[in-house]
Design a protein around this motif. Structure first.
Motif: not given
Length: 278
Positions: A22-25, A40-57, A228-234
């Motif tokens: 999953i990649t919830p926004y 806590q529910a047993g999910f593990t991060i499968t991205d290279p980083e613990p979050h995704r960096d993006t930008g919004t307008i 604008a730089h924001v961080r989203r769920l990995a």
């Protein structure tokens, strides 16, 4: 949400599924809170980083304000395109969609930092999403009928996403190498605004100053539109069948490991490999 995902995993239709990815926004503080619950529910991060960096307008700005928010260079490129005989329009025919697809995977081969798109995936997406302007679209720039560049977008709720931008460097010579990207992005912003979106995600952004960063050129180009730089769920994964999941992910892990051990592999495209054999 976590309860729903666990119930989904137990559904009979998921009996043969090895893992749920999953990649919830979710952004910023909300993303951090959900990440803790997923862990806590047993999910593990499968991205290279613990979050995704993006930008919004911010799309609540007026058209004039959006134009003014662009860098001086980008505003100048927009004006030059508008004064030229370059035509920017929606991709509506299968023939034009095919041209975009060919350029898309050519870019992937050349840069290696993008995931290749299969023909089946692209054609399904075009039929169901990108040919319906209420949920997705492809804008392309043409000069005398020749494709110059294109921008693929879709919307999810009140957020629009700039998924892929592609260009044909050879064709650009016919217009004096005039950069059409700012004009295409402005067209995409205005489309999203017309469709009721309030935010526009540039799909990957970090305000880095280090020119040695692997994505510096991409981020620098997106900086022209002042996101604008924001961080989203990995990306998170819940493994249901460890053995099957291991076998499914093994090829990708081997490939990633080789790229870390031998960075030069990133710069070898199939065309270059073939040319070296001749």
């Amino acid at each position: 949400m976590v309860d729903f995902l666990h119930a989904l995993a137990k559904h009979e239709r998921f009996a043969r599924v090895a893992a749920i990815r999953i990649t919830p926004y979710w952004l910023e503080e909300e993303a951090a809170g959900l990440a803790s619950k997923l862990s806590q529910a047993g999910f593990t991060i499968t991205d290279p980083e613990p979050h995704r960096d993006t930008g919004t307008i911010d799309l609540t700005l007026s058209e004039d304000e959006l134009r003014a928010s662009f860098s001086r260079s980008a505003r100048r490129k927009v004006r030059l395109v508008e004064k030229s005989d370059i035509d920017i329009r929606r991709v509506e025919t299968p023939e034009d969609a095919e041209v975009f697809f060919e350029r898309l995977n050519t870019l992937v081969i050349a840069r290696h930092n993008l995931t290749p798109v299969s023909r089946a995936e692209y054609e399904t997406g075009f039929r169901r999403i990108y040919s319906d302007p209420s949920i997705g679209t492809i804008f392309a720039a043409y000069h005398e009928g020749v494709f110059l560049a294109g921008l693929l977008l879709y919307r999810s709720g009140t957020t629009a996403h700039a998924r892929r931008y592609v260009a044909d460097p050879g064709a650009a010579q016919a217009v004096g190498n005039l950069r059409v990207a700012p004009a295409l992005w402005l067209e995409g912003l205005l489309w999203a605004k017309r469709e009721g979106c309030t935010h526009f995600d540039v799909e990957g952004f970090l305000p880095v100053e280090d020119k040695s960063h692997p994505n510096f050129n991409v981020y620098e180009y997106k900086r022209e539109f002042k996101p604008a730089h924001v961080r989203r769920l990995a990306e998170h994964t819940l493994v249901l069948k460890p053995g099957s999941h291991l076998m499914n992910t093994l090829p990708g892990r081997i490939k990633a490991g080789l790229k870390r051990m031998f960075p030069q592999i990133r710069h070898l495209s199939p065309k270059r490999l073939l040319s070296r054999r001749r």
